[in-house]
Scaffold this motif. Structure first.
Motif, short mmCIF file in Angstrom:
data_model
loop_
_atom_site.label_atom_id
_atom_site.label_comp_id
_atom_site.label_asym_id
_atom_site.label_seq_id
_atom_site.Cartn_x
_atom_site.Cartn_y
_atom_site.Cartn_z
N GLN A 1 0.81 -1.22 0.00
CA GLN A 1 0.00 0.00 0.00
C GLN A 1 0.84 1.27 0.00
O GLN A 1 0.34 2.35 0.30
CB GLN A 1 -0.94 -0.01 1.22
N ASP A 2 2.13 1.16 -0.33
CA ASP A 2 2.96 2.35 -0.45
C ASP A 2 2.55 3.13 -1.69
O ASP A 2 1.91 2.60 -2.62
CB ASP A 2 4.44 1.97 -0.52
N ALA A 3 2.93 4.41 -1.74
CA ALA A 3 2.48 5.30 -2.81
C ALA A 3 2.89 4.82 -4.19
O ALA A 3 2.09 4.83 -5.14
CB ALA A 3 3.01 6.71 -2.56
N SER B 1 -5.88 3.15 2.93
CA SER B 1 -4.56 3.59 3.36
C SER B 1 -3.66 3.83 2.16
O SER B 1 -2.91 4.83 2.11
CB SER B 1 -3.93 2.55 4.30
N GLY B 2 -3.70 2.94 1.18
CA GLY B 2 -2.86 3.09 -0.01
C GLY B 2 -3.23 4.30 -0.83
O GLY B 2 -2.35 5.03 -1.32
N ASN C 1 -2.00 7.28 1.02
CA ASN C 1 -0.54 7.40 0.86
C ASN C 1 -0.18 7.97 -0.50
O ASN C 1 0.70 8.83 -0.62
CB ASN C 1 0.10 6.02 1.02
N ALA D 1 1.60 11.63 -1.39
CA ALA D 1 2.84 11.69 -2.16
C ALA D 1 2.70 12.60 -3.36
O ALA D 1 3.63 13.36 -3.70
CB ALA D 1 3.25 10.28 -2.59
N ARG E 1 -0.15 15.04 4.92
CA ARG E 1 0.08 13.94 5.85
C ARG E 1 -1.15 13.06 5.92
O ARG E 1 -2.29 13.52 5.71
CB ARG E 1 0.42 14.48 7.23
N THR E 2 -0.95 11.78 6.19
CA THR E 2 -2.07 10.88 6.35
C THR E 2 -2.63 11.00 7.76
O THR E 2 -1.94 11.43 8.69
CB THR E 2 -1.68 9.42 6.08
N ARG F 1 -8.29 5.43 6.83
CA ARG F 1 -7.22 6.42 6.71
C ARG F 1 -7.57 7.41 5.63
O ARG F 1 -8.08 7.06 4.58
CB ARG F 1 -5.88 5.74 6.40
N PHE G 1 -6.41 11.97 4.69
CA PHE G 1 -5.22 12.82 4.74
C PHE G 1 -5.59 14.27 4.99
O PHE G 1 -6.76 14.66 4.94
CB PHE G 1 -4.40 12.70 3.45
#
Length: 227
Positions: free
Chosen positions: A124-126, A138-139, A142, A146, A156-157, A172, A174
């Protein structure tokens, strides 16, 4: 959910009446007292692990000032290695845009091009989410953060919970910092510059789901979006 997003993206450009809700929360993680542009959460600890939480929101208060050129002049922020803005986003970010218009263009691209898939088990990273154009909440958060940071914004998340008609789910979203407006929250699974009184903020990702009793139901008019 995605169909509803498209319908409200452009409808949230002007202020609307405040929404209010309150909850009784039992959790081993304390919800946070916090104030952002359009979102205020007040927490009172009743007993160990027991909290009264009240939330107030205003749809799209914003009030941002300044140009995107000024945002860019302040410099870009750190982004993941190998990350860059999609060409379709870069083409939209003209210096003559206001800071709000440029941030909105970035967020609109994310809403239109990143599919929310809560069953997605991949990273789930950007970078990963942008590569495959899908991710969990969440992803997507993120990835949107980014994108904003690569364009020069502070972002920020936010970790928390969403109170749905079916129960409590970890969630999640942001916040983006806009000149003249400060930190402005947005949930990319709902639309642009949008959060509801069903969003509860915690300091970190929830380890276990809290027990939540609704004391005063949400009155922000966006309840249908959280189901």
């Amino acid at each position: 959910m995605r169909a509803l997003v498209c319908g409200i993206c452009l409808a949230l450009a002007s202020p609307a009446a405040a929404g209010r809700a309150s909850y009784y929360v039992i959790s081993d993680q304390a919800p946070q007292t916090i104030a952002a542009n359009g979102y205020v959460q007040h927490v009172r600890e009743v007993d160990a692990g027991r909290y009264e939480v009240s939330v107030e929101t205003v749809v799209a208060p914003i009030g941002s000032t300044g140009s995107y050129a000024e945002v860019r002049a302040a410099g870009a922020f750190a982004v993941p290695e190998g990350f860059q803005l999609p060409s379709a986003v870069r083409r939209q970010l003209r210096p003559d845009l206001s800071a709000w218009e440029a941030a909105t263009a970035i967020m609109r691209w994310a809403v239109e091009n990143l599919e929310v898939d809560e069953d997605d088990i991949k990273p789930q990273d950007a970078v990963s989410v942008l590569r495959r154009h899908r991710g969990r909440c969440s992803g997507v958060a993120n990835a949107t953060v980014a994108l904003l940071m690569a364009a020069g914004y502070q972002a920020r998340t936010v970790s928390g919970a969403l109170i749905t008609d079916e129960g409590v789910i970890p969630h999640r979203w942001f916040e983006c910092r806009l000149p003249g407006a400060g930190w402005v929250p947005s949930d990319p699974t709902l639309g642009l510059w949008t959060v509801t009184t069903r969003h509860l903020i915690f300091a970190d990702t929830l380890r276990t789901l809290p027990e939540v009793q609704v004391v005063v139901p949400s009155t922000d008019g966006l309840e249908r979006l959280a189901t």
